[in-house]
Design an enzyme around this catalytic site. Structure first.
Site, mmCIF file in Angstrom:
data_model
loop_
_atom_site.group_PDB
_atom_site.id
_atom_site.type_symbol
_atom_site.label_atom_id
_atom_site.label_comp_id
_atom_site.label_asym_id
_atom_site.label_seq_id
_atom_site.Cartn_x
_atom_site.Cartn_y
_atom_site.Cartn_z
ATOM 1 N N ARG H 94 32.872 46.418 38.019
ATOM 2 C CA ARG H 94 33.507 45.508 38.965
ATOM 3 C C ARG H 94 32.722 44.196 39.086
ATOM 4 N NH1 ARG H 94 36.110 49.125 37.887
ATOM 5 N NH2 ARG H 94 37.663 50.255 39.095
ATOM 6 N N GLU H 97 33.790 42.190 36.249
ATOM 7 C CA GLU H 97 35.171 41.741 36.453
ATOM 8 C C GLU H 97 35.221 40.546 37.403
ATOM 9 O OE1 GLU H 97 38.357 44.773 36.715
ATOM 10 O OE2 GLU H 97 38.877 43.776 38.586
ATOM 11 N N SER H 120 20.063 29.174 39.729
ATOM 12 C CA SER H 120 18.990 29.917 39.071
ATOM 13 C C SER H 120 19.126 31.417 39.282
ATOM 14 C CB SER H 120 17.631 29.460 39.603
ATOM 15 O OG SER H 120 16.601 30.175 38.947
#
Lengths: 153, 153, 153, 153, 153, 153, 153, 153, 153, 153
Positions: H94, H97, H120
């Site tokens: 996830r 995703e 960063s």
């Protein structure tokens, strides 16, 4: 040689070769074959004949049955698989680069000289010569394969 | 030759070559260079000199400025990228198979003959000979590259 | 056939074939060759002879020069590359599955019957037969390739 | 056979086969099955019946419970996975090359003869014949699979 | 639907569907088939019958010959290839995740209930139901495929 | 089951299951859960509750602390990773083929019935039924997942 | 933004946004939604409501029917696919690096706080804040997703 | 946690943590650091200070020299490499995703707020909060990284 | 330069540069920046300032609005993606080989000199010098990046 | 250093280095070579001379024959292969990012200054300097390789 995955027997062969300070040229001479071919047996890339197995055992001082068990009559190599593709080692990579850059030109010349077909990698010989040169010695590799024309049917 | 992605000018060069029924041998002779080298210009794998561009335009009957625009002084090839890896074409694939199977043996022999280093693919020449043989003609490819020893520092 | 990337001429050949409701069997008969071989010309996987190009133009009613331009004497196929690997199409994938599952067994039997070497994919023929069967018809594919023994040198 | 990853029991089966100098033909006869099928059991690509396990133990002189533990009733093979894709071994690679080059033509012929569907790799048989030929013996592989038509719903 | 690469005719079919505000349920009813099956024709994943092509043309108001040209009798789909693997779209990815996580358990249960073999993806039907639920509606997908037992030979 | 990499405890669980000739149906009943869910615990794809661990130890006759050490409260599965993608095993591959071919149609139908969102693979159940059929038994897999609509913010 | 493949309509939306010097913050305000969400519509990663399409057309001065044709009611995004994985762009790559390095620690903390399950990427919101800091401003990204516990069945 | 490859010392750390029923929250408190940071030491993703190594040994009851040998002053982590990409575990996937879908929108917003540069992943902090919610608890992850503007030269 | 995919405007910039026989050194001087930085703008790898865009238009004689449209204030590069990885071009490949071979040694030295952290590729400069040498000129590339220490939190 | 796969002897070398608190700078001084070169021997990326092996054994207090066995005269490194590509470790990845972003610009400048050819990675030296800077210390890496012009033939 550390990188290619070697079987226990292959490792032993390389160790015996190192201890006895034998080159593949020495081994090829003793086995009456080309040094590249001799090396390809060490890497499991060729099927040695009974006679070659025996010769190898003599030169390397390994009991014959040890080699026969792994490289005997029942043994047919699963070739390749020694390197990732493309290989990270620079000496190996340059071979791939030659094909990447000059592969299509070589294919074109083969077709112009021979017609539709391929250069065999089975009915095939390779050898390496050292050409001394004051500007830097040169490696000369000769690849010699039968032309196989495509069949129609 | 259909598969390798060619630029508009390269396509035109191949078409002109086909129409005039020129071989790379013919073109190499006219350009005073090896046929493999000549072919590598057609595939965008070498930087032709000014003189070579001019000669090419003459042989192929293409207006010079067309070639100069794409292959002029400002042009430095981005080499390779003509084939997927491994290539699916059998003629090309066999070259890769030779390296897959005999690459480590060749590396081993180079190290034994020359020490730690590589065979250059830059200071490099390749050529193709047809060896006639009643059992089937043979393709002989000679690869000739400078040995470059690894530096210490 | 939509998925394999076809050139403009190949697309035209497939369209002509569809319009005239010709099967590859019809085309093979007219060209005096096997239907699988005939199909492989449509997919750019074989180099047709001059005679075959002419025959194709007649059957498909395409002007000869159109085919000659792309499939003429200068043409040598860059084979393969029609499908991703493994292919997603189930009919194609099953061929790969057969090799995935039965490839090593087939290799073992070839070595037992012939020794160290390969079955050629160049000196090679393939054909397809329909075996009628009340429990469901069967596809019989026969692959026929020359055995090539590995050389020693 | 060194390359395909084999389980301890499979390795033992191959060793017993080598020591007793049995071919898969011998083993197939003893097990009353095709030699390709017999080999596929050694590579873990088929589920042997109880009877086949027993026969195997007899021929190879391995205690039955050793085989039963790994290949007993509870065992259902996870097929494939023996080779990288494409395989580097030339004997295996040629099978893939045949599909790469002739896969789409074969698919086209199957559809023309049978309609929309596939050739099963499950309801499937393969066998290998040696065709002697003065110009070089030929390998004939016959693939025989049920045609499965696509369902509509 | 933008992502899957669609042919010109497929794009036109989706546009006509959008303009006429037709669901696949509407289209399936008109074509007398399941809505999932109807959608698979739009995506080029099934071969429509002559009758189905005609029905489609009526519903979508597309001239029959347009569809026949691309989806006529000569057309056999090259299935798959619509998505990268694994797919990036979350709706598609979840299907793959179900297999990644529960694939081996499903295989184990199939073998326990049916023996050694597979669930066919050819003699196969799929459908989608909406199960209303106060805690959140549920998607119920039913996959129904013939069991195919492995053959021995 | 040999292919999926199993931990020492998982291997022991499968061995105990084989020795006692237990099916996942038996185990699921004893654990009061679905057989697919029970199998997913064996493959390390689900987190068993304390109670389930205890039940498993009883049925399989494994000392509780052995299972607790690996599958205790501190254990949260790293799901997936059991198969290469796409899987080479035909039973597993067919699941992927179903998604390759019918994935976009299923996505389209889900959107038409539910709107923009996904079918959950977390709030999810799967089960397998055997549908007896004189033309060949059928495997029926039911996938049941909550619909999750995309949020706006 | 040049790299992600955009459709003709998406390109037009970005051009209109650039010409009118609108930020996603401006657009989000006009559309009454978060700026990240607004941007995701431009990239084809969200399904805009009817109202949102209308608002977009007003702000960008694009005729409504242009957007409706591509992003209307029939439109359900095929999400993802904008970048190669891992992405080469450093701003994007750092997100992946955060997961590569801290992904397992984050998973471990989620399980400790919530149990076995996932953080939803569907019932999900993200936003970006600028935290001014004399040592260098900081980017603060807040990811907010529903916890979904794994089901047993 | 079984999947990520852990060294012998890391495995021992996780076992000690499980036996003593310590959460990363407990460990973070004892080490005076964030729990995500504490977990990243267990996974070999951070370099602990001398003081942190000592604290860890105390909490986990591991002899200091054991940890010092692997995580002492000479130790600099080779970060990442714990998961395949994309990861198969749903909790980890996830995260990917979220980047696949919302990565470009996030990049766009960062550029609009900060200009050309990156967030960063080195001067970086992450933490996880549990937001209780009657409709289902929510996971809130805060990523906080310094903005680094691209240099010109 | 043919290989890297360039936008229409970038192609125009390279053509103008070739026609006017400008080197990147010339262009860098006119733009008051380093030549490597100047080249990176041509390849779409840096965001030029307003002033730099204006200067570029003057030197290359391109109307300002043409460049502004693609490289104006709204433009933030999606960096990378110009080459496949590893690149096939030998000049590019050697850079990767340097990292493949000497990457871990460089990492080790950085950690020994600076501690745990990275060399920034954002706060970063690169330049190329030609060192004349009778044994063959040498390329000297200087990479200069800020050290960024890992944060604890 | 844990991640790169090291041989037993290499691991021992790193352990001895850690125990004796030696930096590569110390080791380089003792071996009379650059520290980067010294580190590359530890990682198996360079072939040490006899003298270097002896020096190493003295500094690290390892019996000479242990090192000779693995790194003796017979040893020629198989270089590379220490990291996946792209590497996940951020310190290593930044090197790759520099090439991804600035590789084509560097290639362009090399061609403009030297003509058609490459910067050697064999006749090559690298070193690392620490440049102290109140705004944050900087890493300066100098890469120094011979220019090799492409040959014509």
């Amino acid at each position: 040689m550390t990188d290619p995955k070697l079987s226990a027997v292959q490792t032993r062969m390389f160790q015996a070769k190192a201890e006895r300070k034998l080159s593949f040229e020495d081994i090829g001479k003793a086995m009456e074959c080309n040094e590249v071919y001799a090396a390809s047996i060490f890497y499991g890339q060729a099927k040695p004949s009974k006679h070659e197995v025996q010769k190898l055992c003599e030169i390397l001082n390994i009991p014959t049955n040890h080699l026969v068990e792994e490289m005997g009559e029942h043994f047919y190599p699963s070739r390749g698989g020694l390197m990732s593709m493309p290989p990270t080692d620079p000496t190996l990579y340059r071979f791939i680069e030659m094909i990447q850059v000059f592969g299509y030109p070589l294919k074109a010349i083969i077709h112009e000289k021979f017609g539709d077909g391929i250069m065999s990698a089975i009915d095939f010989k390779a050898n390496v010569d050292k050409i001394e040169d004051p500007k830097g010695d040169r490696v000369k590799i000769t690849l010699d394969g039968k032309f196989l024309p495509y069949k129609k049917w």
